[in-house]
Design a protein around this motif. Sequence first.
Motif, mmCIF file in Angstrom:
data_model
loop_
_atom_site.group_PDB
_atom_site.id
_atom_site.type_symbol
_atom_site.label_atom_id
_atom_site.label_comp_id
_atom_site.label_asym_id
_atom_site.label_seq_id
_atom_site.Cartn_x
_atom_site.Cartn_y
_atom_site.Cartn_z
ATOM 1 N N ARG A 179 0.884 -0.865 -0.190
ATOM 2 C CA ARG A 179 0.216 -0.079 -0.111
ATOM 3 C C ARG A 179 0.908 1.258 0.156
ATOM 4 N NH1 ARG A 179 -1.069 1.387 5.675
ATOM 5 N NH2 ARG A 179 0.320 0.162 7.143
ATOM 6 N N VAL A 180 0.347 2.710 -0.261
ATOM 7 C CA VAL A 180 1.052 3.479 -0.563
ATOM 8 C C VAL A 180 1.767 3.885 0.804
ATOM 9 C CG1 VAL A 180 -1.086 5.018 0.198
ATOM 10 C CG2 VAL A 180 1.128 5.781 -1.435
ATOM 11 N N GLU A 181 2.735 4.390 0.950
ATOM 12 C CA GLU A 181 3.830 4.630 1.751
ATOM 13 C C GLU A 181 3.613 6.046 2.350
ATOM 14 O OE1 GLU A 181 4.578 3.773 -1.126
ATOM 15 O OE2 GLU A 181 6.578 2.384 -1.195
ATOM 16 N N SER A 182 3.157 7.137 1.635
ATOM 17 C CA SER A 182 3.366 8.324 2.119
ATOM 18 C C SER A 182 2.041 9.024 1.201
ATOM 19 C CB SER A 182 4.597 9.129 1.491
ATOM 20 O OG SER A 182 4.614 9.049 0.220
ATOM 21 N N ILE A 183 1.808 10.268 1.952
ATOM 22 C CA ILE A 183 0.737 11.327 1.247
ATOM 23 C C ILE A 183 1.501 12.602 1.281
ATOM 24 C CG2 ILE A 183 -1.316 12.399 1.743
ATOM 25 C CD1 ILE A 183 -2.209 10.060 3.172
ATOM 26 N N GLY A 184 1.238 13.455 0.050
ATOM 27 C CA GLY A 184 1.687 14.758 -0.095
ATOM 28 C C GLY A 184 0.607 15.787 -0.373
ATOM 29 N N TRP A 185 0.838 16.887 0.091
ATOM 30 C CA TRP A 185 -0.104 18.064 -0.033
ATOM 31 C C TRP A 185 0.452 19.050 -0.913
ATOM 32 C CZ3 TRP A 185 0.615 14.983 4.200
ATOM 33 C CH2 TRP A 185 -0.775 14.503 4.940
ATOM 34 N N THR A 186 -0.096 19.403 -2.147
ATOM 35 C CA THR A 186 0.163 20.532 -2.949
ATOM 36 C C THR A 186 -0.289 21.904 -2.388
ATOM 37 O OG1 THR A 186 0.112 18.850 -4.706
ATOM 38 C CG2 THR A 186 0.487 21.337 -5.236
ATOM 39 N N LEU A 187 0.363 22.537 -1.549
ATOM 40 C CA LEU A 187 -0.106 23.706 -1.144
ATOM 41 C C LEU A 187 -0.057 24.938 -1.936
ATOM 42 C CD1 LEU A 187 -1.121 25.071 1.724
ATOM 43 C CD2 LEU A 187 1.389 25.740 2.171
ATOM 44 N N PRO A 188 -1.072 25.378 -2.549
ATOM 45 C CA PRO A 188 -0.949 26.634 -3.290
ATOM 46 C C PRO A 188 -0.455 28.039 -2.321
ATOM 47 C CG PRO A 188 -2.967 25.613 -3.589
ATOM 48 C CD PRO A 188 -2.529 25.362 -2.450
ATOM 49 N N ILE A 189 0.574 28.475 -2.765
ATOM 50 C CA ILE A 189 1.029 29.747 -1.903
ATOM 51 C C ILE A 189 0.413 31.126 -2.508
ATOM 52 C CG2 ILE A 189 3.109 31.261 -1.741
ATOM 53 C CD1 ILE A 189 4.808 28.807 -2.205
ATOM 54 N N ASP A 190 0.311 31.044 -3.865
ATOM 55 C CA ASP A 190 -0.385 32.111 -4.283
ATOM 56 C C ASP A 190 -0.999 31.461 -5.666
ATOM 57 O OD1 ASP A 190 1.977 32.481 -5.764
ATOM 58 O OD2 ASP A 190 2.252 34.172 -4.547
ATOM 59 N N ASP A 191 -1.260 32.399 -6.753
ATOM 60 C CA ASP A 191 -1.617 31.964 -8.066
ATOM 61 C C ASP A 191 -0.549 31.368 -9.116
ATOM 62 O OD1 ASP A 191 -4.286 32.684 -7.429
ATOM 63 O OD2 ASP A 191 -4.210 34.509 -8.542
ATOM 64 N N THR A 192 0.683 31.865 -8.510
ATOM 65 C CA THR A 192 1.870 31.589 -9.380
ATOM 66 C C THR A 192 2.863 30.644 -8.678
ATOM 67 O OG1 THR A 192 2.784 33.494 -9.164
ATOM 68 C CG2 THR A 192 1.333 33.618 -10.958
ATOM 69 N N SER A 193 2.697 30.377 -7.613
ATOM 70 C CA SER A 193 3.785 29.503 -6.847
ATOM 71 C C SER A 193 2.989 28.354 -5.854
ATOM 72 C CB SER A 193 4.642 30.145 -6.088
ATOM 73 O OG SER A 193 4.048 31.138 -5.211
ATOM 74 N N PHE A 194 3.691 27.384 -5.604
ATOM 75 C CA PHE A 194 2.994 26.463 -4.737
ATOM 76 C C PHE A 194 4.495 25.530 -3.969
ATOM 77 C CE2 PHE A 194 3.672 23.844 -8.579
ATOM 78 C CZ PHE A 194 4.301 22.633 -8.233
ATOM 79 N N ARG A 195 4.125 24.859 -2.968
ATOM 80 C CA ARG A 195 5.280 23.940 -2.516
ATOM 81 C C ARG A 195 4.333 22.788 -2.229
ATOM 82 N NH1 ARG A 195 7.710 26.620 2.493
ATOM 83 N NH2 ARG A 195 8.720 24.493 2.620
#
Length: 400
Positions: free
Chosen positions: A277-293
């Motif tokens: 089964r999957v080992e990890s979960i990631g979250w795509t965090l929008p910083i603003d309209d033109t960047s994320f982490r």
Amino acid sequence: MSASGGSVDTGTGYGRPRPTTMRELTEVGAGTPMGELLRRYWHPVGLAGDASATPRALRVLGEDLVLFRDGGGRPGLVTARCAHRGTTLYYGRVEERGIRCCYHGWLFDVAGHCLEQPCEPDGGRQRERIRQPWYPVAERYGLIFAYLGPPERKPALPRYDALERLDEGERLEADDRSIGGGGPVIIPCNWLQHYENLMDTLHVPILHGSFSGPQFTNMMATIPEVTFEMSPRGVTVRSIRRQDDGQDDGKAFYRVTEAALPTLRVVPNPRVAQFARVESIGWTLPIDDTSFRIYVAGRVKTSGDIGRMRSKFNGKFWWDMTEREHQQFPGDYEAQVGQGAVTIHSEEHFGQSDRGILMIRRMLSDQLEALAAGRDPIGVAFDENAGPVEFEAGNFIREA
């Protein structure tokens, strides 16, 4: 006919329609359709250690915030601009009861209550009327989660089976260094360009296989048979790769990846270290309209295992490569940032292999419609005692 009398070769770049983007899906600020949808969920905004006695500046969904931990150990998240005269609390001092502004010394607790106004008579006779804008936070899986939405619709902070049920010898680890982004910590393009890439299964054998050289395993370098479907959580893609090991044993490599709301990337290890089964979960965090982490939490047996999932290109990590090497051996960062800060949706041309991307956009549009109709979006629950969410994602060997 051309001016010279020959035939005209059409199809040049001249006279193209004015480009447009799907702003309803890409813009994340307060009051925008997607911004309001994303604000109905909890988001990781830092590692647990990021909340400390030193104020930490954050930008989340277009809002400038400050994260801290008071002397009592309570994490707090407040807007950066002080409610008094507007200077940033990034330069504030964290104390036992909260954070004190450097300008005139107003003290705010983790829920924004103004506790002291040193320059005012009696320490501020009307200080209880002042409230520094703040957001609820909670700690889980080594991360700090925040809820930036309407207080009356605050959901329970979800639990996830993949991070709750540990196998023998495993423990949890969190990381914030863009696992899955293929580049620096902060990636300078719109969050959707990464999020919908989760359903772009067929880019893997091209970009991460033949084009830039095998970055994962030989199994991942082959073109799979894929099926996409909606799930109660988002969109799921199932991939089947027939084993090519000279043994006709009727077995196949079966891989399941999920994109779940709000921005979860539920992706099994592309190096296929084990079939599980999957080992990890990631979250795509929008910083603003033109960047994320990206923030990640996962089960590991050895410290640093999550970081060891990072891709190498021509034997090097992304940050050690020259510009020429980035051009010769591009990865997800180059492919997604190369679309522009916000991609031009009006100039896309889709094929059959892009069905998953269209399903992601349809799923998000459906949730915008649900929100506009006064309904809660999928994946939102209010029962604090609800069981953990279970995902299908993983790498498996199954009958062909």
